[in-house]
Write a protein that holds these residues in place. Sequence first.
Motif, mmCIF file in Angstrom:
data_model
loop_
_atom_site.group_PDB
_atom_site.id
_atom_site.type_symbol
_atom_site.label_atom_id
_atom_site.label_comp_id
_atom_site.label_asym_id
_atom_site.label_seq_id
_atom_site.Cartn_x
_atom_site.Cartn_y
_atom_site.Cartn_z
ATOM 1 N N GLU A 165 -0.897 -8.444 -4.287
ATOM 2 C CA GLU A 165 -1.780 -8.758 -3.164
ATOM 3 C C GLU A 165 -2.456 -10.116 -3.368
ATOM 4 O OE1 GLU A 165 -5.195 -6.256 -1.421
ATOM 5 O OE2 GLU A 165 -3.440 -4.920 -1.459
ATOM 6 N N GLU A 221 0.215 -3.743 -7.782
ATOM 7 C CA GLU A 221 -0.053 -3.913 -6.354
ATOM 8 C C GLU A 221 -1.166 -4.939 -6.138
ATOM 9 O OE1 GLU A 221 -2.121 -3.235 -2.550
ATOM 10 O OE2 GLU A 221 -2.936 -2.685 -4.500
ATOM 11 N N LYS A 222 -2.237 -4.870 -6.947
ATOM 12 C CA LYS A 222 -3.359 -5.814 -6.825
ATOM 13 C C LYS A 222 -2.900 -7.239 -7.142
ATOM 14 C CE LYS A 222 -6.942 -3.510 -5.509
ATOM 15 N NZ LYS A 222 -7.236 -3.611 -4.098
ATOM 16 N N SER A 275 2.396 0.889 -9.601
ATOM 17 C CA SER A 275 1.066 0.958 -10.213
ATOM 18 C C SER A 275 0.080 0.112 -9.413
ATOM 19 C CB SER A 275 1.117 0.490 -11.671
ATOM 20 O OG SER A 275 1.195 -0.912 -11.724
ATOM 21 N N GLU A 276 -1.188 0.544 -9.427
ATOM 22 C CA GLU A 276 -2.207 -0.161 -8.655
ATOM 23 C C GLU A 276 -2.438 -1.570 -9.179
ATOM 24 O OE1 GLU A 276 -5.846 1.878 -7.769
ATOM 25 O OE2 GLU A 276 -4.791 3.757 -7.348
ATOM 26 N N ASP A 277 -2.298 -1.777 -10.488
ATOM 27 C CA ASP A 277 -2.472 -3.117 -11.063
ATOM 28 C C ASP A 277 -1.419 -4.074 -10.531
ATOM 29 O OD1 ASP A 277 -4.627 -2.248 -12.521
ATOM 30 O OD2 ASP A 277 -3.500 -1.971 -14.395
ATOM 31 N N ILE A 290 2.476 2.150 -3.393
ATOM 32 C CA ILE A 290 1.649 2.869 -4.379
ATOM 33 C C ILE A 290 1.979 4.356 -4.326
ATOM 34 C CG2 ILE A 290 -0.722 3.580 -4.944
ATOM 35 C CD1 ILE A 290 -1.631 0.787 -4.196
ATOM 36 N N LYS A 291 2.170 4.882 -3.119
ATOM 37 C CA LYS A 291 2.523 6.296 -2.948
ATOM 38 C C LYS A 291 3.892 6.593 -3.546
ATOM 39 C CE LYS A 291 -0.187 6.616 1.248
ATOM 40 N NZ LYS A 291 -0.132 6.443 2.683
ATOM 41 N N LYS A 297 0.839 -1.209 0.000
ATOM 42 C CA LYS A 297 0.000 0.000 0.000
ATOM 43 C C LYS A 297 0.873 1.257 0.000
ATOM 44 C CE LYS A 297 -4.253 -1.782 0.652
ATOM 45 N NZ LYS A 297 -4.891 -2.180 -0.576
#
Length: 186
Positions: free
Chosen positions: A158, A154-155, A150-152, A145-146, A142
Amino acid sequence: MIDVKETLMEAEEQMEMAAMYLDESLAKIRAGRANVAIVSGVRVESYGMMVPLNQVASVTTPDARTIAIKPFDKKQIREIEKGIMDSDVGITPENNGEIIRLGIPQPTEERRRDLVKQCNKIGEKAKVGVRNARAEIKDKLKKAIKDGLSEDVEKDAENDLQKLHDKYIAKIDAMLDDKTKEIMTV
């Protein structure tokens, strides 16, 4: 920016450590069968120092109900007996002058249930270790991301982390099931 693969490897390492902790802890619980791991925590005074039992004697299991301890130095037999009595093994040693024998008693039904409860408590500690590793790595992802991850990615990381978590929880459950069967078998 963090390396996602390296972070997942770190998580897997922490989860593996939790599983290893459980394996070692379960080996020390006696289930009515002789196992040298039962006396692995016993420490004996030898020449003014406290040392593990396996450094002053050979420990074997000649049959399913007996642990035999043969001191390397026969003068140490009293100290070994004292070390066993002072430990949390809970078995009174029998000494014939050369070999110390520990007779493993057949546990009662009530004692078996208590042992299963004890195993489940240890198993829960191991599961908490796995969950803590997952939470720690999730927080790292999390925060990444900052830092530009990229959020993809990260997902996906996860999801991989959750798969690792599920794998180790299943492994722990299987270890507990095996130990429960071993304990409850008469």
